[in-house]
Each structure stands twice: as structure tokens, then as C-alpha cells.
Write a protein that holds these residues in place. Sequence first.
Motif, PDB file in Angstrom:
ATOM      1  N   ALA A  99       0.834  -1.215   0.000  1.00 56.49           N
ATOM      2  CA  ALA A  99       0.000   0.000   0.000  1.00 56.49           C
ATOM      3  C   ALA A  99       0.866   1.261   0.000  1.00 56.49           C
ATOM      4  O   ALA A  99       0.559   2.225  -0.710  1.00 56.49           O
ATOM      5  N   ASP A 100       1.936   1.260   0.772  1.00 56.08           N
ATOM      6  CA  ASP A 100       2.842   2.419   0.800  1.00 56.08           C
ATOM      7  C   ASP A 100       3.511   2.618  -0.553  1.00 56.08           C
ATOM      8  O   ASP A 100       3.620   3.744  -1.046  1.00 56.08           O
ATOM      9  N   GLN A 101       3.955   1.536  -1.160  1.00 54.74           N
ATOM     10  CA  GLN A 101       4.591   1.626  -2.472  1.00 54.74           C
ATOM     11  C   GLN A 101       3.599   2.112  -3.527  1.00 54.74           C
ATOM     12  O   GLN A 101       3.950   2.916  -4.400  1.00 54.74           O
ATOM     13  N   GLN A 102       2.352   1.631  -3.450  1.00 51.56           N
ATOM     14  CA  GLN A 102       1.321   2.079  -4.388  1.00 51.56           C
ATOM     15  C   GLN A 102       1.050   3.568  -4.229  1.00 51.56           C
ATOM     16  O   GLN A 102       0.912   4.292  -5.218  1.00 51.56           O
ATOM     17  N   ALA A 103       0.979   4.036  -2.999  1.00 47.92           N
ATOM     18  CA  ALA A 103       0.739   5.459  -2.750  1.00 47.92           C
ATOM     19  C   ALA A 103       1.900   6.302  -3.285  1.00 47.92           C
ATOM     20  O   ALA A 103       1.676   7.364  -3.881  1.00 47.92           O
ATOM     21  N   ARG A 104       3.127   5.837  -3.084  1.00 43.22           N
ATOM     22  CA  ARG A 104       4.289   6.599  -3.567  1.00 43.22           C
ATOM     23  C   ARG A 104       4.300   6.680  -5.085  1.00 43.22           C
ATOM     24  O   ARG A 104       4.509   7.754  -5.651  1.00 43.22           O
ATOM     25  N   ILE A 105       4.088   5.563  -5.753  1.00 40.72           N
ATOM     26  CA  ILE A 105       4.142   5.579  -7.224  1.00 40.72           C
ATOM     27  C   ILE A 105       2.988   6.416  -7.767  1.00 40.72           C
ATOM     28  O   ILE A 105       3.141   7.130  -8.764  1.00 40.72           O
ATOM     29  N   SER A 106       1.853   6.390  -7.088  1.00 42.93           N
ATOM     30  CA  SER A 106       0.726   7.227  -7.491  1.00 42.93           C
ATOM     31  C   SER A 106       1.094   8.698  -7.345  1.00 42.93           C
ATOM     32  O   SER A 106       0.808   9.505  -8.239  1.00 42.93           O
ATOM     33  N   ALA A 107       1.746   9.064  -6.246  1.00 44.80           N
ATOM     34  CA  ALA A 107       2.173  10.459  -6.037  1.00 44.80           C
ATOM     35  C   ALA A 107       3.160  10.890  -7.122  1.00 44.80           C
ATOM     36  O   ALA A 107       3.099  12.032  -7.610  1.00 44.80           O
ATOM     37  N   LEU A 108       4.043   9.985  -7.510  1.00 45.73           N
ATOM     38  CA  LEU A 108       5.005  10.303  -8.577  1.00 45.73           C
ATOM     39  C   LEU A 108       4.282  10.558  -9.893  1.00 45.73           C
ATOM     40  O   LEU A 108       4.580  11.530 -10.602  1.00 45.73           O
ATOM     41  N   LEU A 109       3.341   9.698 -10.231  1.00 40.81           N
ATOM     42  CA  LEU A 109       2.604   9.851 -11.491  1.00 40.81           C
ATOM     43  C   LEU A 109       1.720  11.092 -11.482  1.00 40.81           C
ATOM     44  O   LEU A 109       1.636  11.803 -12.488  1.00 40.81           O
ATOM     45  N   ILE A 110       1.074  11.364 -10.348  1.00 41.52           N
ATOM     46  CA  ILE A 110       0.245  12.569 -10.250  1.00 41.52           C
ATOM     47  C   ILE A 110       1.107  13.811 -10.437  1.00 41.52           C
ATOM     48  O   ILE A 110       0.737  14.742 -11.159  1.00 41.52           O
ATOM     49  N   THR A 111       2.259  13.837  -9.798  1.00 43.00           N
ATOM     50  CA  THR A 111       3.168  14.978  -9.930  1.00 43.00           C
ATOM     51  C   THR A 111       3.632  15.129 -11.373  1.00 43.00           C
ATOM     52  O   THR A 111       3.627  16.231 -11.920  1.00 43.00           O
TER      53      THR A 111
END
Length: 141
Positions: A99-111
Motif C-alpha cells: 500500500a505504501d509503495q502504491q501510494a508513492r508511485i501514485s504520487a510520482l505519477l500525479i506529480t
Amino acid sequence: MKFSTVLLFAAATFASVQAAPTLQARGVDPSLVPDFGVVAGTGPDGHGNCQGINGIAIPCSCPPPRDQFIASLNANVAAGRAVNNPSVGLSFPTGSSKADQQARISALLITLQNFHGPGVGCPAVSTVYGQLQQQINALPN
């Protein structure tokens, strides 16, 4: 008596505030931000397009410079949302869970995809982040 009590309280408060350590905002740990895997300006076709992942056409300005990207990511994480697209929330947990890794990669893509404004940024194929997201999603829970 009241005046001396108030004066003593004020002096103690002032001293404790002056002695308090200064807290500095810390940004995202850059080691948690994977390399883009693509270099901006690679394989230009003469029409403003360059090559992204698997040869897919991307703007030649993509991906953005890493330092600018991390600065934008830091601003987004501090705000808890995409600064350039405020309706999109995000987080950047530092743990190692799926879940933490998914949130981080999502934040990267959103940015990445909102780098210059709402939906105005670089496509996911201008980095390896989409591939990393698929790998993370395939991990067992």
C-alpha cells in the motif's frame, strides 16, 4: 503579587519559546524517487516528439529535470494534494508495504502528469513509473 506572577509567567514563556529547537520542513527522501528511465530529448522525430518507454512518442521536454520534479513532488506532498490540480489528493508514505509503495508511485505519477497545471505535464510513458506501478500492483497483499 498578581503583577509579579504575570511577569514571571511571561518571562518563563519567552525563555521556553527562545529555547525551543527550530523545526525544519523535510522533503521527500530522494532515494525513494526512482530514476525516470528516460532522458528528455531522446530520439526526436522533427515534429516535437521524442521517444518514451517502448518507443512511444512523448514531448521532447519530458521527463522534466529531476531537481524540478523533486521540488514539485515536495510541494505536492507538503500540501497533501497536487498543487497544480488541487482536486487530486496524494500522500508519500515511506514504508515498504504494498500500500505504501502504491501510494508513492501514485504520487510520482500525479506529480508528473500535473507538472505544469491540471493534466498538463508529462505522460506516464515518459518514465518507467507506469511499469513500476504494474510490478507493485502484482505483488501479493
